[in-house]
Write a protein that holds these residues in place. Structure first.
Motif, PDB file in Angstrom:
ATOM      1  N   THR A 124     -15.987  64.208  76.987  1.00  0.00           N
ATOM      2  CA  THR A 124     -17.271  64.923  76.997  1.00  0.00           C
ATOM      3  C   THR A 124     -17.213  66.163  76.117  1.00  0.00           C
ATOM      4  O   THR A 124     -18.126  66.419  75.315  1.00  0.00           O
ATOM      5  N   ASP A 125     -16.135  66.946  76.248  1.00  0.00           N
ATOM      6  CA  ASP A 125     -16.023  68.173  75.454  1.00  0.00           C
ATOM      7  C   ASP A 125     -15.874  67.868  73.962  1.00  0.00           C
ATOM      8  O   ASP A 125     -16.467  68.555  73.119  1.00  0.00           O
ATOM      9  N   LEU A 126     -15.090  66.848  73.625  1.00  0.00           N
ATOM     10  CA  LEU A 126     -14.899  66.517  72.214  1.00  0.00           C
ATOM     11  C   LEU A 126     -16.197  66.024  71.574  1.00  0.00           C
ATOM     12  O   LEU A 126     -16.506  66.371  70.429  1.00  0.00           O
ATOM     13  N   VAL A 127     -16.956  65.210  72.296  1.00  0.00           N
ATOM     14  CA  VAL A 127     -18.230  64.714  71.761  1.00  0.00           C
ATOM     15  C   VAL A 127     -19.205  65.865  71.561  1.00  0.00           C
ATOM     16  O   VAL A 127     -19.875  65.965  70.515  1.00  0.00           O
ATOM     17  N   ASP A 128     -19.297  66.765  72.532  1.00  0.00           N
ATOM     18  CA  ASP A 128     -20.215  67.894  72.398  1.00  0.00           C
ATOM     19  C   ASP A 128     -19.829  68.783  71.210  1.00  0.00           C
ATOM     20  O   ASP A 128     -20.705  69.273  70.477  1.00  0.00           O
ATOM     21  N   ALA A 129     -18.532  68.976  71.015  1.00  0.00           N
ATOM     22  CA  ALA A 129     -18.083  69.806  69.890  1.00  0.00           C
ATOM     23  C   ALA A 129     -18.365  69.122  68.554  1.00  0.00           C
ATOM     24  O   ALA A 129     -18.827  69.754  67.596  1.00  0.00           O
ATOM     25  N   MET A 130     -18.109  67.811  68.480  1.00  0.00           N
ATOM     26  CA  MET A 130     -18.340  67.086  67.234  1.00  0.00           C
ATOM     27  C   MET A 130     -19.825  66.982  66.910  1.00  0.00           C
ATOM     28  O   MET A 130     -20.214  66.975  65.741  1.00  0.00           O
ATOM     29  N   ASP A 131     -20.667  66.915  67.939  1.00  0.00           N
ATOM     30  CA  ASP A 131     -22.110  66.850  67.713  1.00  0.00           C
ATOM     31  C   ASP A 131     -22.623  68.107  67.020  1.00  0.00           C
ATOM     32  O   ASP A 131     -23.686  68.088  66.382  1.00  0.00           O
ATOM     33  N   THR A 185     -12.285  61.852  81.203  1.00  0.00           N
ATOM     34  CA  THR A 185     -13.737  62.009  81.109  1.00  0.00           C
ATOM     35  C   THR A 185     -14.114  63.394  80.615  1.00  0.00           C
ATOM     36  O   THR A 185     -14.994  63.553  79.752  1.00  0.00           O
ATOM     37  N   GLU A 186     -13.435  64.404  81.132  1.00  0.00           N
ATOM     38  CA  GLU A 186     -13.725  65.775  80.695  1.00  0.00           C
ATOM     39  C   GLU A 186     -13.365  65.973  79.226  1.00  0.00           C
ATOM     40  O   GLU A 186     -14.118  66.607  78.463  1.00  0.00           O
ATOM     41  N   ILE A 187     -12.223  65.404  78.822  1.00  0.00           N
ATOM     42  CA  ILE A 187     -11.799  65.545  77.419  1.00  0.00           C
ATOM     43  C   ILE A 187     -12.823  64.906  76.488  1.00  0.00           C
ATOM     44  O   ILE A 187     -13.243  65.502  75.487  1.00  0.00           O
ATOM     45  N   SER A 207     -11.184  75.206  78.283  1.00  0.00           N
ATOM     46  CA  SER A 207     -10.518  73.979  77.842  1.00  0.00           C
ATOM     47  C   SER A 207      -9.063  74.262  77.474  1.00  0.00           C
ATOM     48  O   SER A 207      -8.741  75.287  76.866  1.00  0.00           O
ATOM     49  N   THR A 208      -8.193  73.338  77.865  1.00  0.00           N
ATOM     50  CA  THR A 208      -6.771  73.450  77.509  1.00  0.00           C
ATOM     51  C   THR A 208      -6.415  72.477  76.386  1.00  0.00           C
ATOM     52  O   THR A 208      -5.233  72.229  76.141  1.00  0.00           O
ATOM     53  N   VAL A 209      -7.431  71.953  75.723  1.00  0.00           N
ATOM     54  CA  VAL A 209      -7.210  70.978  74.658  1.00  0.00           C
ATOM     55  C   VAL A 209      -6.937  71.713  73.347  1.00  0.00           C
ATOM     56  O   VAL A 209      -7.660  72.652  72.985  1.00  0.00           O
ATOM     57  N   ILE A 210      -5.915  71.276  72.651  1.00  0.00           N
ATOM     58  CA  ILE A 210      -5.596  71.791  71.318  1.00  0.00           C
ATOM     59  C   ILE A 210      -5.796  70.651  70.330  1.00  0.00           C
ATOM     60  O   ILE A 210      -5.229  69.566  70.491  1.00  0.00           O
ATOM     61  N   VAL A 211      -6.627  70.896  69.313  1.00  0.00           N
ATOM     62  CA  VAL A 211      -6.935  69.880  68.308  1.00  0.00           C
ATOM     63  C   VAL A 211      -6.103  70.149  67.064  1.00  0.00           C
ATOM     64  O   VAL A 211      -6.007  71.296  66.605  1.00  0.00           O
ATOM     65  N   PHE A 212      -5.502  69.105  66.526  1.00  0.00           N
ATOM     66  CA  PHE A 212      -4.748  69.247  65.283  1.00  0.00           C
ATOM     67  C   PHE A 212      -4.841  67.941  64.499  1.00  0.00           C
ATOM     68  O   PHE A 212      -5.146  66.882  65.065  1.00  0.00           O
ATOM     69  N   PRO A 213      -4.617  67.991  63.187  1.00  0.00           N
ATOM     70  CA  PRO A 213      -4.738  66.772  62.374  1.00  0.00           C
ATOM     71  C   PRO A 213      -3.747  65.716  62.821  1.00  0.00           C
ATOM     72  O   PRO A 213      -2.664  66.022  63.338  1.00  0.00           O
ATOM     73  N   SER A 268     -11.503  55.569  70.506  1.00  0.00           N
ATOM     74  CA  SER A 268     -10.249  55.311  71.221  1.00  0.00           C
ATOM     75  C   SER A 268      -9.556  56.632  71.510  1.00  0.00           C
ATOM     76  O   SER A 268      -9.708  57.610  70.770  1.00  0.00           O
ATOM     77  N   LEU A 269      -8.815  56.635  72.606  1.00  0.00           N
ATOM     78  CA  LEU A 269      -8.049  57.802  73.040  1.00  0.00           C
ATOM     79  C   LEU A 269      -6.708  57.274  73.533  1.00  0.00           C
ATOM     80  O   LEU A 269      -6.570  56.880  74.688  1.00  0.00           O
TER      81      LEU A 269
END
Length: 261
Positions: free
Chosen positions: A84-91, A80-82, A199-205, A134-135
């Protein structure tokens, strides 16, 4: 002498004669000259463009993430946290990409003559909020693998509302290309850190799948232990013996009767 009798004056009116009526001459109308009116050109009505019905295009942007420090974390709370953060960043990032494409001299307007001519009538906006489609958990690459690290493949849906003189599919495809480039340049990662510095999430292609080669059978005459793609000498045809004519049986003489003495 008798005095002459004078007629007595009376107040009787004098006889009136028949009145003479002067002939009445009807006025002769003067000829009316019709005014010469210069021809008035019919008004030219500018064509009114028919209202353009906006088109909705959903672009599914794919990328991957690695999440660290997940030991002892409730999985549902983590997901849920992941999301929420990804949607806010993409927005934040998605509208920036649209604005860059439509900016004067932007990539889309340079590549599309029709859009350049009708720049003011071309419009596209992002419908917010965006949504995670999807995740899916995936195997981590060696560069991010570690204890407690989880990796996910993400499909992030972004809805574009496009109107104007353009082909929606073309604009959507260009948006997807620019978004992929932005993710490669860590722009989504930067927005994520702005949203949640902890956040401890790392985004990559998303990893590009290598093409799968068709199975290749080693040739029969390849030497044992040779690599599959090693050149193979062309087989040498064994000499073919010239055909041998079958022997012709000699005629068998018929038995001759012995002379009778």
């Amino acid at each position: 002498p008798k005095s002459e009798k004078h007629p007595k004056a009376t107040n009787a009116p004098a006889p009136v004669g028949t009145p003479v009526v002067a002939p009445v001459v009807a006025p002769v109308p003067s000829p009316v000259v019709a005014p010469v009116v210069a021809p008035v050109p019919s008004p030219v009505i500018a064509p009114v463009p028919s209202p353009t019905v906006p088109t909705m295009e959903v672009v599914g942007v794919e990328y991957s993430i690695a999440v660290g420090d997940t030991m002892g974390t409730d999985m549902m709370d983590l997901l849920t946290e992941i999301e929420t953060d990804l949607v806010d960043a993409m927005d934040i990032l998605a509208p920036e990409i649209v604005a860059e494409i439509l900016a004067p001299g932007g990539r889309y307007l340079k590549a599309n003559v029709l859009a350049l001519r009708n720049e003011r009538r071309l419009n596209a906006v992002v419908q917010l909020p965006t949504a995670i489609d999807s995740l899916m958990m995936m195997e981590c690459a060696d560069s991010v693998a570690g204890e407690g690290v989880l990796c996910f493949d993400v499909v992030h849906n972004i809805t574009l509302i496009i109107s104007g003189d353009t082909v929606p599919e073309v604009f959507a495809g260009l948006f997807e290309e620019n978004m992929d480039t932005a993710i490669e340049e860590d722009r989504l990662q930067d927005e994520l850190i702005e949203i949640n510095p902890n956040s401890t999430v790392i985004v990559f292609p998303s990893p590009v799948d290598a093409p799968v080669d068709a199975p290749f059978d080693a040739p029969v005459n390849a030497p044992v232990g040779a690599p599959v793609d090693a050149p193979v000498d062309a087989p040498v045809d064994a000499p073919v013996d010239a055909p041998v004519d079958a022997p012709v049986d000699a005629p068998v003489d018929e038995p001759v009767d012995a002379p009778v003495d």
